[in-house]
Write an enzyme that holds these catalytic residues in place. Structure first.
Site, mmCIF file in Angstrom:
data_model
loop_
_atom_site.group_PDB
_atom_site.id
_atom_site.type_symbol
_atom_site.label_atom_id
_atom_site.label_comp_id
_atom_site.label_asym_id
_atom_site.label_seq_id
_atom_site.Cartn_x
_atom_site.Cartn_y
_atom_site.Cartn_z
ATOM 1 N N GLY A 41 17.542 33.083 24.499
ATOM 2 C CA GLY A 41 16.757 31.852 24.398
ATOM 3 C C GLY A 41 17.631 30.624 24.370
ATOM 4 O O GLY A 41 18.821 30.691 24.678
ATOM 5 N N ASN A 42 17.051 29.494 24.024
ATOM 6 C CA ASN A 42 17.811 28.244 23.941
ATOM 7 C C ASN A 42 17.317 27.400 22.774
ATOM 8 O O ASN A 42 16.362 27.769 22.092
ATOM 9 C CB ASN A 42 17.731 27.477 25.265
ATOM 10 C CG ASN A 42 16.315 27.068 25.592
ATOM 11 O OD1 ASN A 42 15.732 26.197 24.953
ATOM 12 N ND2 ASN A 42 15.724 27.735 26.588
ATOM 13 N N ARG A 43 17.947 26.281 22.539
ATOM 14 C CA ARG A 43 17.711 25.503 21.324
ATOM 15 C C ARG A 43 16.581 24.488 21.426
ATOM 16 O O ARG A 43 16.388 23.693 20.509
ATOM 17 C CB ARG A 43 18.994 24.757 20.924
ATOM 18 C CG ARG A 43 20.135 25.672 20.537
ATOM 19 C CD ARG A 43 21.299 24.852 19.990
ATOM 20 N NE ARG A 43 22.513 25.643 19.891
ATOM 21 C CZ ARG A 43 22.772 26.509 18.915
ATOM 22 N NH1 ARG A 43 21.892 26.680 17.936
ATOM 23 N NH2 ARG A 43 23.903 27.182 18.907
ATOM 24 N N SER A 44 15.856 24.474 22.507
ATOM 25 C CA SER A 44 14.783 23.476 22.635
ATOM 26 C C SER A 44 13.715 23.701 21.572
ATOM 27 O O SER A 44 13.265 24.823 21.343
ATOM 28 C CB SER A 44 14.148 23.567 24.021
ATOM 29 O OG SER A 44 13.042 22.680 24.085
#
Ligand code: CTP
Ligand code: CA
Length: 235
Positions: free
Chosen positions: A33-36
């Site tokens: 995933g990512n930090r958004s």
């Protein structure tokens, strides 16, 4: 869908906003995933709704998005890039504007393990990734509704040879979107903070506006540019 008038300069317009970050499963319990956090996307959806638009918010892993549900603002929860792509494209067929504010995973694990991956006896692991489709570039290419305005966001860090804005200009030309909001990320900027600073570029990479302040202020500035630049479809 019926267009309900609620006042404002986006009165009766249909807009789709994607928010958050997609997750790509590795096995039943893990993902890439990512930090958004979805804050900018939620601010965009809320601002458009306040300005009279009928809004579809496609929320990728944003638990708080549910609370945004209101008459004229519907929330669709998605997890993966494939789910986000399907939801955005379905609703884009009726949309005057599509804003891709979501951080979309560029790659996904080529295969998803059916059972939890175990660590015993394993000292090194390799994950093979497959490129995801570029949802924004596809929207810009396909134009699912005539006259539709397609907007992207570009998170850039800059590097030793190329500045944030130079990366942004190249990306604007590559994507074919009508508008690209370029923001600098990293060093406490962008992800998870209430503030944002963006430069708006047209499809030729020309600067057509800028905004610096809360994500709510940036959201309104984006809608200002959209209203100013584009004779919206179907009216
Ligand atoms: N985007 C998309 N589909 C992808 C990747 C990105 O629709 N598979 C969209 C994002 O929602 C955003 C825009 O493209 O609106 C720019 O995303 P960004 O990650 O900055 O650009 P990329 O083209 O993925 O380039 P890179 O990550 O290599 O900088
Ligand atoms: Ca990317």
């Amino acid at each position: 869908a019926p267009r309900v008038s609620r006042g404002g300069d986006l009165d009766g317009r249909v807009v789709v906003v994607s928010a958050g970050g997609t997750r790509e499963p590795l096995d039943p319990v893990r993902f890439i995933g990512n930090r958004s956090t979805g804050m900018q996307g939620i601010a965009l959806a809320r601002a458009a709704h306040e300005r009279g638009a009928q809004v579809v918010l496609v929320a990728a892993n944003v638990p708080a998005a549910r609370q945004e549900e209101a008459p004229g603002l519907s929330v669709l929860d998605v997890e993966t890039t494939a789910e986000l792509r399907a939801a955005v494209r379905e609703h884009a067929r009726a949309a005057d504007v599509v804003v891709m504010a979501a951080a979309v995973a560029d790659f996904r694990p080529t295969s998803v393990a059916a059972h939890k991956i175990k660590r015993e006896g394993v000292s090194e692991q390799t994950v093979t990734l497959t490129a995801n489709p570029d949802v924004l570039a596809e929207l810009a290419r396909d134009r699912l509704r005539a006259g539709q305005v397609v907007v992207g966001f570009a998170a850039e860090t800059g590097d030793v040879t190329t500045s944030v804005l130079e990366h942004g200009r190249a990306k604007a030309r590559r994507k074919g979107a009508d508008l690209l909001a370029v923001n600098e990320v990293g060093d406490g900027k962008g992800f998870g903070t209430p503030d944002n600073a963006v430069t708006f570029l047209d499809r030729d990479g020309r600067e057509v506006g800028a905004a610096d302040g809360t994500k709510v202020a940036v959201a309104h500035a984006l809608w200002d540019v959209v209203v100013r630049l584009a004779p919206l479809a179907g009216h």
